[in-house]
Design a protein around this motif. Structure first.
Motif, short mmCIF file in Angstrom:
data_model
loop_
_atom_site.label_atom_id
_atom_site.label_comp_id
_atom_site.label_asym_id
_atom_site.label_seq_id
_atom_site.Cartn_x
_atom_site.Cartn_y
_atom_site.Cartn_z
N GLY A 76 14.14 0.84 -7.86
CA GLY A 76 14.59 2.16 -8.27
C GLY A 76 13.39 2.91 -8.82
N GLU A 77 13.15 4.11 -8.29
CA GLU A 77 12.01 4.92 -8.73
C GLU A 77 12.50 6.25 -9.28
OE1 GLU A 77 8.54 3.44 -5.67
OE2 GLU A 77 9.99 4.92 -4.92
N ILE A 78 11.87 6.70 -10.33
CA ILE A 78 12.11 8.03 -10.88
C ILE A 78 10.78 8.75 -10.93
CG2 ILE A 78 12.82 9.35 -12.93
CD1 ILE A 78 14.92 7.21 -13.46
N ASP A 79 10.75 9.93 -10.32
CA ASP A 79 9.50 10.71 -10.22
C ASP A 79 8.38 9.88 -9.60
OD1 ASP A 79 10.74 12.95 -11.38
OD2 ASP A 79 10.21 12.26 -13.40
N GLY A 80 8.74 9.02 -8.64
CA GLY A 80 7.74 8.21 -7.94
C GLY A 80 7.28 6.98 -8.69
N HIS A 81 7.82 6.75 -9.89
CA HIS A 81 7.41 5.59 -10.69
C HIS A 81 8.48 4.51 -10.64
CE1 HIS A 81 4.09 7.91 -12.29
NE2 HIS A 81 4.94 8.86 -12.64
N PRO A 82 8.12 3.26 -10.33
CA PRO A 82 9.10 2.17 -10.32
C PRO A 82 9.64 1.92 -11.72
CG PRO A 82 7.08 1.54 -9.16
CD PRO A 82 6.79 2.81 -9.90
N VAL A 83 10.97 1.90 -11.85
CA VAL A 83 11.59 1.68 -13.16
C VAL A 83 12.64 0.58 -13.13
CG1 VAL A 83 11.13 4.05 -13.93
CG2 VAL A 83 13.31 3.52 -12.80
N ALA A 84 12.95 0.04 -11.97
CA ALA A 84 13.96 -1.02 -11.89
C ALA A 84 13.78 -1.80 -10.60
CB ALA A 84 15.36 -0.41 -11.93
N ILE A 85 14.11 -3.08 -10.66
CA ILE A 85 14.10 -3.93 -9.46
C ILE A 85 15.35 -4.79 -9.48
CG2 ILE A 85 12.92 -5.78 -8.19
CD1 ILE A 85 10.30 -4.92 -9.54
N GLY A 86 15.98 -4.90 -8.32
CA GLY A 86 17.09 -5.84 -8.13
C GLY A 86 16.74 -6.72 -6.95
N ARG A 87 17.07 -8.00 -7.04
CA ARG A 87 16.71 -8.88 -5.93
C ARG A 87 17.77 -9.94 -5.66
NH1 ARG A 87 11.32 -10.00 -6.23
NH2 ARG A 87 10.90 -8.65 -7.99
N LEU A 88 17.80 -10.37 -4.41
CA LEU A 88 18.60 -11.49 -3.95
C LEU A 88 17.65 -12.50 -3.33
CD1 LEU A 88 21.39 -9.51 -2.07
CD2 LEU A 88 21.75 -10.87 -4.14
N ILE A 89 17.73 -13.75 -3.78
CA ILE A 89 16.90 -14.81 -3.21
C ILE A 89 17.83 -15.92 -2.75
CG2 ILE A 89 15.10 -16.52 -3.65
CD1 ILE A 89 13.97 -14.61 -5.77
N ARG A 90 17.77 -16.22 -1.44
CA ARG A 90 18.66 -17.25 -0.89
C ARG A 90 18.30 -18.61 -1.49
NH1 ARG A 90 21.43 -15.45 4.13
NH2 ARG A 90 20.59 -13.39 4.60
N VAL A 91 19.34 -19.32 -1.93
CA VAL A 91 19.14 -20.65 -2.51
C VAL A 91 19.88 -21.73 -1.71
CG1 VAL A 91 18.68 -19.80 -4.84
CG2 VAL A 91 21.05 -20.26 -4.14
N ALA A 92 20.76 -21.31 -0.82
CA ALA A 92 21.52 -22.22 0.04
C ALA A 92 22.11 -21.37 1.16
CB ALA A 92 22.63 -22.91 -0.75
N PRO A 93 22.57 -21.99 2.24
CA PRO A 93 23.18 -21.19 3.31
C PRO A 93 24.32 -20.33 2.78
CG PRO A 93 22.81 -23.43 4.06
CD PRO A 93 22.51 -23.42 2.59
N GLY A 94 24.22 -19.03 2.98
CA GLY A 94 25.25 -18.10 2.55
C GLY A 94 25.26 -17.77 1.08
N THR A 95 24.34 -18.34 0.31
CA THR A 95 24.33 -18.15 -1.15
C THR A 95 22.97 -17.63 -1.60
OG1 THR A 95 25.90 -19.96 -1.44
CG2 THR A 95 24.66 -19.28 -3.39
N ALA A 96 23.00 -16.63 -2.49
CA ALA A 96 21.76 -16.07 -3.03
C ALA A 96 21.87 -15.90 -4.53
CB ALA A 96 21.45 -14.73 -2.38
#
Length: 197
Positions: A76-96
């Protein structure tokens, strides 16, 4: 309300500011560094479950190894500056595993909710049908976000371990069609999203 643009999905009302949500590209160190540097020690502790003054080399490598399939991240960026990150990392088939970080100056403005809606949308077309999270009991913001999508938690070694099926919020806060189009177009070269959709 959101609208698509060429580089991201614009969130019109993030606490009075206009935010743009977009996929993080592989090896985009500047995004990770900008968000980490703007987190307070308490927010770093909530996100990483330990006190960190800086990310280790191995952590930076792992957190920037985004491929849009095994590791999905949106900023998420405001005025071009990164202010938030959300992530999904797979840890098993179908699960993150899901995780969020929002810089202190922009917490409470709906960015976490928008990133959650975005990630659940991407997960729903990426072959991810279950998410999990590890949260500190004192991390009220993350707990509220995750409980809103039905995540149930159990206590394990002083931490809260949660799991939930991927479920879209009844009311979207992002343009989900625009999110899917952007996710697909961003990773079209690798074919990751298309192959698993």
């Amino acid at each position: 309300m959101t609208r698509p643009c060429s580089t991201g999905v614009v969130l019109e009302s993030a606490g009075g500011a206009t935010a743009t949500l977009r996929p993080v590209r592989s090896e985009e160190h500047s995004v990770l560094d900008a968000v980490f540097d703007a987190l307070s020690p308490a927010s770093r502790y909530h996100r990483y479950l330990t006190g960190l003054s800086q990310l280790t080399g191995s952590m930076r490598t792992a957190l920037t190894a985004v491929d849009g399939h095994s590791h999905i991240a949106w900023v998420g960026e405001i005025d071009g500056h990164p202010v938030a990150i959300g992530r999904l990392i797979r840890v098993a088939p179908g699960t993150a595993e899901i995780a969020f970080e929002v810089v202190d100056a922009h917490q409470g403005r709906g960015l976490g909710t928008a990133l959650l809606d975005t990630l659940m949308t991407v997960a729903s077309v990426s072959g991810i049908d279950r998410i999990q999270a590890t949260v500190l009991p004192s991390n009220d913001r993350s707990l509220r976000l995750l409980r809103a999508i039905g995540m149930a938690f159990r206590v394990e070694d002083g931490l809260l371990e949660g799991t939930a099926p991927v479920r879209l919020r009844e009311t979207s806060v992002v343009d989900r069609a625009a999110v899917v189009r952007l996710a697909l177009s961003t990773h079209a070269e690798s074919g990751c999203m298309a192959d698993s959709a």
